[in-house]
Scaffold this active site. Structure first.
Site, mmCIF file in Angstrom:
data_model
loop_
_atom_site.group_PDB
_atom_site.id
_atom_site.type_symbol
_atom_site.label_atom_id
_atom_site.label_comp_id
_atom_site.label_asym_id
_atom_site.label_seq_id
_atom_site.Cartn_x
_atom_site.Cartn_y
_atom_site.Cartn_z
ATOM 1 N N HIS A 32 -24.935 -19.892 46.271
ATOM 2 C CA HIS A 32 -24.476 -21.199 46.732
ATOM 3 C C HIS A 32 -23.217 -21.140 47.585
ATOM 4 O O HIS A 32 -23.161 -21.674 48.686
ATOM 5 C CB HIS A 32 -24.236 -22.125 45.537
ATOM 6 C CG HIS A 32 -23.389 -23.299 45.896
ATOM 7 N ND1 HIS A 32 -22.024 -23.316 45.672
ATOM 8 C CD2 HIS A 32 -23.684 -24.461 46.519
ATOM 9 C CE1 HIS A 32 -21.539 -24.452 46.117
ATOM 10 N NE2 HIS A 32 -22.520 -25.169 46.630
ATOM 11 N N GLN B 282 0.844 -1.200 0.000
ATOM 12 C CA GLN B 282 0.000 0.000 0.000
ATOM 13 C C GLN B 282 0.876 1.246 0.000
ATOM 14 O O GLN B 282 1.880 1.323 0.721
ATOM 15 C CB GLN B 282 -0.911 -0.009 1.226
ATOM 16 C CG GLN B 282 -1.933 1.110 1.265
ATOM 17 C CD GLN B 282 -2.869 0.963 2.473
ATOM 18 O OE1 GLN B 282 -2.496 0.386 3.483
ATOM 19 N NE2 GLN B 282 -4.080 1.474 2.347
#
Length: 878
Positions: free
Chosen positions: A830, A182
């Protein structure tokens, strides 16, 4: 047209297999009107295939690499080095060289280029691969560009890239490299634009990092960036950094670092007009790709150029809202101690059980509490209910309410708050419920539940086909009604509020913290606590038989009981394990998800816990532990009234306290029973559904019975009725589940995707302490064992368990622990209930505990005041 070298204009997302993620995204960006992208081309994966075909040694090296696992670090290092050397030394075929040179001539052979790797497994929703492959900036000349293309191919096989792929379960044979070439830009400023705030995840806020020169200075961490935030076309925040350095393109190629003049260092990299223009560009790119984006940009002569865009992979998905109003979602998993991803059948069955509107996102369930917060009366109840269970959620809710009219106040209605659990009767029972229930009430509730389960077990045997699905749907309705039973929920709330009353009054009257914790030990009817003690009894049966112990260390689920039978002690061991599974075999980790394998289906899951009990716990420890807890509770029951009688109005205070103690002792054990009833029914449903699924396999509708887990209950009902199924739905759902499993769900999030993080608000903690919620009193020091999965637990007596969350399946581990730390939890979840039952100091809701505490470190857990201290900063040797 050649498929070896492609111009950006010839690329779209359909060519990802040819040009990789980066290349495909650049091709798509080039097609968006008004978006400037520096021109370039991609050297495709076909070019790399040609290189491999021309170099026989590469094929052999790639084959050897594909056979390795992430643990084979030395072999990975050796093979990756050999591959990189062979690729860089090998020639690029002449035809491909000619094509590359032709493209360079078209664009400008004398110009400078960036040469970047672009792989086929890159910029994916589940893994971005950012920083894994090489990038070369300001490359000058044909020969240098060709050399750096080979270097980019080679970077695909660096050790870190190979390991990253293995960690993300990406088959190395399916990954091929392409290369982006690029044109270089010479920017005044550069940086990164996130179209969703990477800190808060808010999709309406864009976040821009900016600095002078090339963006490499920011990516490499060389300088701090300016940070700008944009929402609704306005700059809502700006933080200007002292930018002392910049990286620029060097005249001879490559890059160079320069010092910025002191007078310019604190100058903003972007003006407000530029910030808003860049944010608008980001929104257009986001709209094109259909998801929030991480965008690399640069500013050249007052124009913005985009050099890359990839999906942001760290954002948690947003539940799909029914309208454009503001919504506030609370995680159901944080209430139910199951924050793992669930499969579609598990989600839909839980939705049917809860019987209330829920929203899905990332394989988890959420409830929208915005309507409750809009009502002043319901708001107060909701904040107090959730605040008592989880102070972090309460803090988050208050933070949202502090925003003024983000949630608009509406007239009060009779509708009740939506807390997101599986107890629709929760709000109706009232937060301050203190009913006159006794032990007989609990016995009757348990007996009714057991009778109902036995009736279900008999009745379901006669059902099949569409009738089975209708039958299960109807029975889930009965289950939902039982969970809404005012008496059942009243017992639970009475026990909770009696404990709160005792803690509050004893702290006020006697100066004693958390007195109810001791009173909660060894209470009757706690089915989960009994399970841990019953597994100790199994260990006691097996303990005298070395042959059985040796067998268990190598046992497989297939033929598990058959392998025990011929051993000395095998029949006794088999009988004990079978009796345990008869009572508890429907349990497992993540048990609210019906699709999870149960202990009866995979009995070897229990083996590590049995062996740990044999190794760490003395014979008859279960009975002795229960008796010790019972004595401690009875002693406290007598001590508190005696002390109170010495106070003004002592007789009355003692009498009131005794009534509350009776409620704690008689009722609090029932807290664990409703979920036991749920999972008992779920296992019966599951066994029947798998039998029906086997018929679908025989009819060639499914490939395996377990494929029904990836269908919702409604979809399964339709498949059973029609004997037809979209062949692609199972594979798509499996891929989705694999992605969701890697995500961490938030406790609270908005319909904008913003994650609201609560805080405990306590400032008087020791330096460096990790704050949490105190749920079981006491202070203890010991070795931290950080456990992510139950099956990986390797605990010794006196260890402190550090984990994300626990559910009932973790209970057998508690008997040999010294303390407990979890990331998720509340007073009545729990881990808290069982920790109090067993007398273990515990702190829950410690955010990021499994990352901040390292396995093997010595820590101190203060279960009275709610914090954890790390006493050794390094892991002990060995």
């Amino acid at each position: 047209m050649s498929a070896t070298v492609l111009a950006f204009q010839a690329i779209d997302n359909t060519k990802r297999d040819l040009v990789g993620g980066k290349g495909a995204n650049l091709g798509e960006l080039s097609r968006i009107e008004g978006i400037r992208v520096p021109d370039g081309f991609c050297v495709s994966t076909d070019a790399f295939k040609a290189v491999v075909a021309a170099t026989p040694s590469l094929s052999e090296l790639l084959q050897r690499l594909s056979a390795l696992s992430v643990e084979d670090r030395r072999q990975i290092d050796e093979l990756s080095a050999a591959l990189r050397g062979a690729i860089e030394a090998g020639p690029i075929p002449q035809a491909i060289r000619a094509e590359i040179i032709a493209h360079l001539a078209r664009l400008g052979a004398r110009d400078a280029y960036a040469v970047r790797s672009s792989a086929t497994a890159e910029d994916l929703p589940a893994a971005s691969f950012a920083g894994q492959y090489d990038t070369y900036l300001n490359v000058l000349g044909e020969d240098a560009i060709l050399t750096h293309i080979s270097k980019c191919w080679a970077s695909l096989f660096s050790a870190r890239a190979v390991i990253y792929r293995l960690q993300n379960d990406i088959d190395p044979r399916q990954v091929l490299p392409a290369v982006v070439v690029q044109k270089m830009a010479d920017p005044q400023a550069a940086g990164v634009l996130f179209t969703a705030d990477p800190v808060t995840s808010n999709r309406t806020v864009s976040s821009i990092d900016a600095g002078f020169g090339l963006g490499e200075a920011l990516v490499s961490g060389l300088v701090n960036a300016d940070v700008y935030k944009v929402r609704d076309g306005k700059v809502i925040d700006r933080r200007i950094a002292a930018k002392k350095l910049a990286i620029d393109a060097a005249e001879a190629g490559g890059t160079e670092t320069r010092e910025i003049e002191p007078a310019q260092q604190n100058r903003p990299a972007l003006t407000d007009e530029q910030i808003l223009r860049l944010a608008g560009i980001g929104r257009r790119i986001e709209a094109h790709f259909g998801s929030p984006q991480d965008i690399e940009w640069c500013l050249v002569d007052a124009e913005f150029y985009v050099v890359q865009s990839r999906p942001i992979t760290t954002l948690y998905p947003i539940p799909e809202a029914p309208d454009q109003e503001n919504h506030l979602y609370i995680s159901v998993g944080h209430q139910q101690m199951m924050t793992d991803a669930m499969k579609p059948l598990g989600i839909s069955v839980w939705q049917l059980t809860a019987g209330r509107p829920m929203y899905q996102a990332g394989g988890r369930l959420f409830v929208d509490v915005a309507p409750d917060l809009a009502s002043p009366a319901r708001r107060e109840v909701l904040v107090n209910v959730l605040g008592k269970s989880d102070p972090l959620i309460r803090s988050a809710l208050l933070a949202v309410l502090a925003r003024g009219d983000w949630i608009k106040t509406q007239p009060d209605e009779m509708q009740q708050p939506n807390s997101g659990g599986a107890n629709p009767g929760a709000a109706r029972a009232g937060f301050q419920t203190l009913g006159d229930y006794d032990a007989q009430t609990v016995s009757e509730l348990i007996a009714r539940n057991q009778a109902s389960i036995e009736e279900l077990r008999r009745a379901i045997q006669t059902q099949s086909g569409p009738g089975l699905l209708d039958f299960i749907r109807e029975d889930i309705g009965k289950l939902r009604q039982s969970l809404a039973d005012p008496q059942s929920f009243g017992v639970i709330m009475t026990a909770m509020n009696a404990a709160s009353w005792v803690n509050e009054k004893m702290a006020d009257w006697l100066g004693e913290k958390n007195a109810a914790d001791t009173l909660s030990r060894s209470v009757p009817n706690n089915i989960t606590a009994e399970m841990g003690l019953d597994l100790l009894a199994v260990a006691d049966v097996i303990r005298p038989y070395p042959d059985v112990i040796d067998y268990l260390q190598h046992a497989q689920d297939a033929g598990f009981e058959d392998g025990l039978t011929p051993l000395n002690g095998g029949p006794q061991a088999s009988a004990a394990i079978s009796a345990f599974l008869h009572k508890y075999g429907m349990r497992c980790a993540g048990e609210i998800d019906i699709t999870r394998p149960r202990w009866r289906e995979e009995p070897t899951t229990l083996v590590p816990m049995i062996l740990a009990d044999i190794r760490n716990v003395a014979p008859d420890a279960g009975r002795l532990q229960f008796e010790q807890g019972h004595r401690q509770a009875l002693d406290k029951e007598q001590e508190l009234p005696a002390r109170l009688k010495r106070l003004p109005d002592g007789e009355q205070k003692a009498a009131e306290t005794k009534r509350m103690i009776d409620r704690i002792r008689n009722l609090s054990g029932y807290r664990e029973y409703p979920k036991y009833g749920i999972v008992s029914r779920y296992f019966i449903y599951k066994q029947a559904l798998l039998q029906e699924a086997q018929r679908l396999v025989q009819a060639k509708v499914l490939r395996a019975p377990e494929e029904i887990y990836y269908l919702t209950f409604d979809e399964l009902q339709e498949v059973v009725r029609t004997r037809r199924l979209d062949p692609g739905i199972i594979s798509r759902r499996k891929a989705d589940y694999a992605l969701y499993a890697k995500l961490t769900p938030p406790r609270v999030m908005t319909s904008d995707g913003e994650i609201i993080r609560g805080a405990y608000g306590r400032e008087k903690l020791p330096a460096g302490a990790l704050a949490g919620l105190p749920v079981s009193t006491g202070v203890v020091e010991g070795r931290a064992r950080v456990v992510v999965k139950l099956e990986d637990a390797d605990l010794c007596e006196g260890d402190i368990l550090v984990t994300a969350f626990t559910d009932p399946s973790w209970t057998p581990l508690f008997v040999s622990l010294k303390g407990l730390v979890t990331e998720v939890g509340g007073l009545m979840t729990h881990g808290a209930v069982i920790a109090r039952e067993y007398g273990l100091p515990a702190v829950v809701g410690v955010e990021n505990a499994t990352r901040l505490i390292r396995d093997g470190q010595r820590i101190r857990v203060n279960g009275t005041d709610g914090y954890v201290e790390i006493l050794t900063r390094r892991n002990p040797p060995g």
